[in-house]
Design an enzyme around this catalytic site. Structure first.
Site, mmCIF file in Angstrom:
data_model
loop_
_atom_site.group_PDB
_atom_site.id
_atom_site.type_symbol
_atom_site.label_atom_id
_atom_site.label_comp_id
_atom_site.label_asym_id
_atom_site.label_seq_id
_atom_site.Cartn_x
_atom_site.Cartn_y
_atom_site.Cartn_z
ATOM 1 N N PRO A 1 2.631 28.623 42.246
ATOM 2 C CA PRO A 1 3.907 29.071 42.799
ATOM 3 C C PRO A 1 5.133 28.383 42.200
ATOM 4 C CG PRO A 1 2.718 27.709 44.373
ATOM 5 C CD PRO A 1 1.759 28.002 43.259
ATOM 6 N N ASN A 2 6.163 29.179 42.040
ATOM 7 C CA ASN A 2 7.501 28.745 41.585
ATOM 8 C C ASN A 2 7.571 28.402 40.094
ATOM 9 O OD1 ASN A 2 8.767 28.911 44.234
ATOM 10 N ND2 ASN A 2 7.510 27.144 44.753
ATOM 11 N N ARG B 1 14.609 26.241 37.195
ATOM 12 C CA ARG B 1 14.194 25.487 38.380
ATOM 13 C C ARG B 1 14.264 23.977 38.112
ATOM 14 N NH1 ARG B 1 7.991 24.544 40.438
ATOM 15 N NH2 ARG B 1 8.564 23.478 42.358
ATOM 16 N N TYR C 1 11.664 19.433 35.706
ATOM 17 C CA TYR C 1 10.625 20.250 35.066
ATOM 18 C C TYR C 1 10.941 20.650 33.624
ATOM 19 C CZ TYR C 1 8.869 20.568 39.837
ATOM 20 O OH TYR C 1 8.387 20.255 41.083
ATOM 21 N N ASN D 1 -2.113 24.580 36.731
ATOM 22 C CA ASN D 1 -1.043 23.896 37.465
ATOM 23 C C ASN D 1 -0.918 24.589 38.821
ATOM 24 O OD1 ASN D 1 1.204 22.769 38.582
ATOM 25 N ND2 ASN D 1 2.457 22.884 36.714
ATOM 26 N N ALA E 1 2.750 23.510 44.288
ATOM 27 C CA ALA E 1 2.715 22.863 45.612
ATOM 28 C C ALA E 1 1.373 23.045 46.317
ATOM 29 C CB ALA E 1 3.843 23.414 46.478
ATOM 30 N N GLU F 1 -6.550 19.902 35.919
ATOM 31 C CA GLU F 1 -5.336 19.981 36.745
ATOM 32 C C GLU F 1 -4.172 19.411 35.944
ATOM 33 O OE1 GLU F 1 -5.727 17.955 40.537
ATOM 34 O OE2 GLU F 1 -3.545 17.741 40.685
ATOM 35 N N HIS G 1 0.245 18.846 35.666
ATOM 36 C CA HIS G 1 1.567 18.883 36.291
ATOM 37 C C HIS G 1 2.609 18.499 35.260
ATOM 38 C CE1 HIS G 1 -0.263 19.246 40.240
ATOM 39 N NE2 HIS G 1 -1.118 18.328 39.835
ATOM 40 N N ARG H 1 7.140 10.584 42.438
ATOM 41 C CA ARG H 1 7.967 11.439 43.299
ATOM 42 C C ARG H 1 7.634 11.200 44.787
ATOM 43 N NH1 ARG H 1 7.775 17.360 41.192
ATOM 44 N NH2 ARG H 1 9.643 17.456 42.487
#
Ligand code: DQA
Length: 141
Positions: free
Chosen positions: A9-10, A17, A22, A73, A76, A97, A99, A106
């Site tokens: 998502p996103n 964004r 990012y 990825n 969230a 995985e 990111h 963070r």
């Protein structure tokens, strides 16, 4: 060798964004770089994105029938989704995985991943290169 690159998502909004977090590349820019890297490594790279948990689960199930590995990825959903964890555990092909950001630098809620334990490995904090490192690890590993 065929590799699925799956964005959660996103990530379709990359480029605009939170570029400070990012980066300024769009998702399409990243996909093009990964397809090219795949070509150099002798692998076919197919890229998909969804904002929907169930669609991501379907994509993982489908990958089981044609892919040798997945660079994922989960966005969230990393921090919330038992269903995606179970899908990764179920498919029997290696999933890395990835990111863009360093999730450990963070907010605390990003420090926990429900998926890491069922993934082959995890790469976080190298921007689009996190995907590139994951792809290389799957193809050469
Ligand atoms: C992310 C990190 C997640 O915490 C966040 O929710 C994202 C992107 C990353 O690539 O850094 O959507 O997966």
């Amino acid at each position: 060798m065929k590799i699925l690159v799956l964005h959660g998502p996103n990530l379709n909004l990359l480029g605009t964004r939170e570029p400070g977090v990012y980066g300024s590349l769009t998702m399409e820019d990243i996909d093009a770089k990964l397809v090219e890297l795949g070509r150099m490594l002798g692998a076919e790279v197919i890229c998909r994105q969804s904002n929907h948990e169930g669609v991501l689960i379907d994509a993982l199930h489908d990958a089981r029938t044609w892919a040798d590995g997945v660079v994922f990825n989960p966005g969230a959903y990393t921090h919330t989704s038992v269903a995606l964890r179970d899908a990764v555990a179920a498919i029997g092909i290696p999933v890395v995985e990835v990111h863009l950001s360093n999730v450990y630098a963070r907010e605390e809620f990003r420090h926990k991943s429900l998926l890491s334990a069922v993934c082959k490995g995890k790469i976080s904090g190298f921007g689009w290169q996190s995907y590139a490192l994951g792809l290389r690890a799957l193809v050469e590993g």
